[in-house]
Design a protein around this motif. Structure first.
Motif: not given
Length: 265
Positions: A6, A40, A131, A138, A141
């Motif tokens: 992420l 993402r 999220v 994830p 991050i």
């Protein structure tokens, strides 16, 4: 081994002008996606972004939540767009008061907005709540830019029991200084949320400036990266003194260095 990463970016080109942050905001997710990782990507929906040209549209199923900051409700709006010639989809965190009607981190006179701290808190919580709604978990991050600097604190405290983030490692990239004033005297009060208690912030100066915010991010991160050759040597030393793994600026051919760093965490 492919990871779910992420990226929480302050700026991404081509939605905002080219800068260290915006160029890396696009280049890093793209590089990781091209090497087989699932990504993402999030950024604020700055008021300077042309929604029609960028082909942004609201994601109704993700929008509609209210986030309470300093006893005031702030509606969370999620928009999405794809960067042309890449397969990168970008989620935008929007709110009329904090983002839509404003420029980026400074106003028309080039002055920092006095509520930048509240805006950063809204952005951080908006990303993490979205999220969760995506039901996406994830492994890493990666925060780029001070606008996401509250995220490490929240991941390790307020959101640590959430299934989406229980095993997540947090990486923060340091860039050149990009904030000149303080985040407002109410920042400590506003940032308190769930297990992110106010007393965790006692060690920091009451007036949060760029240095204090960076230290907060470092203290709750699992790894720190020099995102540019101009990254603060003082802050990199601070991270090393805290025994937090660091990655020196790897140059422009960075993909392999970042992947190796992620694996070590």
């Amino acid at each position: 081994m492919p990871k779910k990463i992420l990226f929480i970016n302050q700026e991404i080109t081509p939605y905002v002008p080219d800068s260290e942050l915006s160029l890396m905001g696009k280049a890093l997710p793209q590089a990781m996606q091209e090497t087989g990782h699932e990504i993402r990507t999030f950024m604020p929906k700055w008021g300077t972004i042309n929604e029609r040209r960028g082909q942004l549209h609201e994601v109704i199923r993700l929008s509609g939540m209210n986030l309470i900051i300093d006893d005031t409700d702030h509606p969370l709006i999620i928009k999405v767009a794809s960067i042309a010639q890449t397969r990168i989809q970008v989620y935008f965190i929007d709110n009329e008061d904090y983002f839509s009607k404003r420029q980026m981190t400074t106003n028309e006179k080039g002055e920092d907005y006095p509520d930048n701290g509240e805006r950063a808190i809204f952005f951080a919580r908006g990303v993490l709540e979205t999220v969760k709604k995506l039901r996406w978990v994830p492994d890493i991050i990666h925060v780029q830019g001070w606008m996401g600097a509250v995220v490490p604190l929240y991941i390790k405290t307020a959101y640590r029991e959430e299934p989406s983030f229980a095993e997540t490692k947090v990486v923060t990239s340091l860039f050149s200084k990009s904030m000149t004033s303080e985040l407002g005297s109410n920042f400590k009060r506003c940032v308190a949320f769930r297990d992110a208690k106010a007393d965790l912030l006692k060690k920091y100066n009451d007036n949060f400036d760029f240095e204090e915010l960076a230290k907060l991010a470092i203290d709750y991160s699992d790894g720190i990266v020099a995102g540019t050759k101009n990254a603060s040597k003082t802050l990199m030393k601070y991270a090393k003194d805290q025994k937090i793994p660091t990655l020196a600026y790897p140059g422009e051919d960075f993909a392999e260095a970042y992947e190796t760093f992620y694996e070590k965490l």
